[in-house]
Scaffold this motif. Structure first.
Motif, mmCIF file in Angstrom:
data_model
loop_
_atom_site.group_PDB
_atom_site.id
_atom_site.type_symbol
_atom_site.label_atom_id
_atom_site.label_comp_id
_atom_site.label_asym_id
_atom_site.label_seq_id
_atom_site.Cartn_x
_atom_site.Cartn_y
_atom_site.Cartn_z
ATOM 1 N N VAL A 109 -6.029 11.432 0.361
ATOM 2 C CA VAL A 109 -7.252 10.736 -0.019
ATOM 3 C C VAL A 109 -7.310 10.762 -1.541
ATOM 4 O O VAL A 109 -7.310 11.844 -2.153
ATOM 5 N N SER A 110 -7.379 9.594 -2.164
ATOM 6 C CA SER A 110 -7.184 9.493 -3.611
ATOM 7 C C SER A 110 -8.106 10.419 -4.398
ATOM 8 O O SER A 110 -7.676 11.144 -5.293
ATOM 9 N N GLU A 135 0.943 4.072 -2.814
ATOM 10 C CA GLU A 135 0.678 5.473 -2.496
ATOM 11 C C GLU A 135 1.757 6.378 -3.085
ATOM 12 O O GLU A 135 1.465 7.417 -3.674
ATOM 13 N N ASP A 156 -9.314 5.215 3.429
ATOM 14 C CA ASP A 156 -10.306 4.608 2.540
ATOM 15 C C ASP A 156 -11.728 4.879 3.027
ATOM 16 O O ASP A 156 -12.648 5.073 2.217
ATOM 17 N N GLU A 206 -12.668 8.367 1.999
ATOM 18 C CA GLU A 206 -12.963 8.406 0.569
ATOM 19 C C GLU A 206 -14.349 7.826 0.277
ATOM 20 O O GLU A 206 -15.096 8.338 -0.566
ATOM 21 N N GLY A 207 -14.709 6.774 0.994
ATOM 22 C CA GLY A 207 -16.004 6.145 0.783
ATOM 23 C C GLY A 207 -17.176 7.029 1.178
ATOM 24 O O GLY A 207 -18.313 6.808 0.716
ATOM 25 N N ARG A 247 0.828 -1.207 0.000
ATOM 26 C CA ARG A 247 0.000 0.000 0.000
ATOM 27 C C ARG A 247 0.866 1.262 0.000
ATOM 28 O O ARG A 247 0.597 2.221 -0.741
#
Length: 492
Positions: A353-354, A218, A435, A438-439, A214
């Protein structure tokens, strides 16, 4: 023809020129590990030489002098390009003093691409290297893959040598990353073409853990500033630049499938092969770290072989030469460090955060700087990137984050730090939290009349107008500000 090799390292210059049929009369290097490597392979007797303190008159007469002064201070990988240029230039000057004293027919210096612009500037009449300007015939930046090296490696090549003859030797097909891996496994040299019956340094070691994978992703695919990289690396292309310090969590590391559904780094042998070292070349260092360092710092021997042919005025033969270390001995196995949990209790973390990452330094990130877990907004822009603190964000958002606060579960900062320190794959691991945030993006519903001025307020704190990039992403940035405030209130 006779040559001398300065800042000789693990032997990239010496090997290629020897394979081209040239005779070495001197090599100079201060690192004992590298000197032992050249002794092992070439049967020479080496002593540690500090080139900065060396008397140039002690160098034997020769036709060609080559050298690769340490590139660390010039590299953009060192402190973002803020290395000690003055210190680095001492090595360049030391090498040029040798050239001035010995006046060889040909000379070549290799370094990172950045040195090309530095040389062009410092060789001017008012520059620090002006006294050496007459020595130079050319300063170029070449991609080693153009000469068949299986690696996209750009390097500054400067000096006085048969440049056009070297350019005429371009065009060899460079093996791909997949061919490097396969060649090292089968013993068929992917560059030089001959069979090596005993391939050393090709133990893949432990695969990446889920956390290492991960972090690697990143740094390659979610970096707030730099361009994205492939993860894993593309097998049907030449390798990216091999470095001396790649680790399991570095942006520079080259990652391939491990054959078991996961991923691994290149072995020391695969890295050396990507540098075009023959599979039979030995790196007799005690540690794996030193073997990787020698391979990663070297100039590719295939390129130096072609430099040797250009200097001699020869064409590339139909079959490239093979190499055997003097005595035929293979090096002992390197010591490898067992995997363990040696992480510090205050281990730092930062990850964007993507979907709230907009490049040019503009991003929302979770971090634990100064011992406190928080989510901040990096405003982006040229030079130093301004960051809005939790207090700044709270003042901008006001009560708009009240409803979002309910959607975020209870988070204990100590649990998050513990999961990060111990690499625990749990819901409170910081990557899981990133994650989770982001969700929540699609679920955020705002009163856009009340939220309309959030962006202007954010940039007003930094004393700047709203940039175009922020305007184009106004909705996402506004949601990001509200999520950041809710997260900071929850974990605070």
């Amino acid at each position: 023809m006779r040559f001398s090799d300065f800042y000789a390292g693990g032997g990239g210059w010496s090997l290629g020129l020897a394979l081209a049929g040239m005779q070495q009369v001197m090599s100079a290097e201060i690192w004992p590990v590298a000197n032992r490597t050249r002794e092992w392979n070439f049967g020479t007797s080496e002593t540690e030489i500090d080139i900065r303190k060396m008397d140039p008159t002690s160098v034997p007469d020769c036709d060609l002098i080559v050298g690769s002064p340490p590139c660390t201070q010039f590299s953009y990988a060192n402190k973002g390009g803020n290395g000690d240029l003055h210190d680095g230039m001492q090595d360049v000057r030391s090498f040029l003093r040798v050239i001035r004293e010995k006046k060889p027919r040909y000379w070549v210096m290799e370094n990172v691409p950045r040195l090309a612009d530095i040389l062009r500037s410092e060789l001017r009449e008012d520059g620090s290297l002006a006294e050496f300007a007459d020595l130079f015939a050319s300063i170029d930046v070449f991609d080693m893959s153009d000469w068949g090296v299986p690696q996209r490696r750009r390097r500054c090549i400067a000096g006085r040598y048969p440049r056009e003859a070297l350019l005429a030797l371009r065009g060899r097909r460079a093996p791909t990353l997949a061919e490097i891996v396969e060649g090292c496994a089968s013993g068929v040299d992917p560059v030089w073409g001959y069979l090596c019956s005993n391939v050393t340094d090709n133990d893949p070691g432990a695969s990446l853990t889920w956390e290492e994978e991960r972090i690697n992703r990143e740094k390659k695919q979610n970096h707030p500033i730099y361009n994205d990289m492939a993860f894993p690396d593309v097998p049907d292309a030449t390798a990216r630049t091999v470095t001396a310090t790649c680790t399991k969590v570095s942006r520079e590391s080259i990652v391939v499938p491990d054959g078991k559904g996961g991923y691994r780094l290149l072995t020391a042998r695969e890295m050396a092969a990507a540098q075009s070292f023959p599979l039979s070349y030995q790196f007799p260092a005690k540690s794996q770290t030193d073997r990787v360092k020698m391979a990663g710092n070297a100039i590719p021997p295939l390129f130096t072989y072609l430099v040797g042919l250009a200097v001699k005025g020869e064409a590339i033969p139909d079959t490239l030469p093979s190499f055997s270390p003097v005595g035929g001995a293979v090096a002992f196995a390197a010591q490898t460090r067992a995997r363990g949990n040696s992480k510090k209790a205050d281990r730092s973390f930062r990850a964007a955060v993507s979907k709230l990452r907009f490049k040019s330094g503009m991003s929302f990130e979770v971090n634990n700087a100064n011992g406190r877990w928080k989510m901040v907004f990096n405003l982006g822009g040229q030079g130093r990137v301004e960051t809005l603190s939790p207090a700044d964000i709270s003042g901008i958002v006001g009560t708009l984050s009240d409803d979002v606060l309910k959607a975020i579960p209870e988070i204990n900062a100590n649990d998050v730090q513990d999961a990060w320190v111990n690499s625990t794959r749990a819901e409170h691991h910081p990557f899981m939290i990133v994650d989770m945030i982001e969700g929540l993006i699609p679920a955020v519903e705002l009163d856009w009349g009340a939220a309309d001025k959030l962006l202007e307020r954010a940039y007003a704190i930094a004393g700047s107008d709203v940039p175009n990039k922020a305007s184009h992403n106004q909705e996402l940035i506004t949601i990001g500000l509200v999520l950041a405030d809710a997260f900071n209130r929850k974990i605070g």
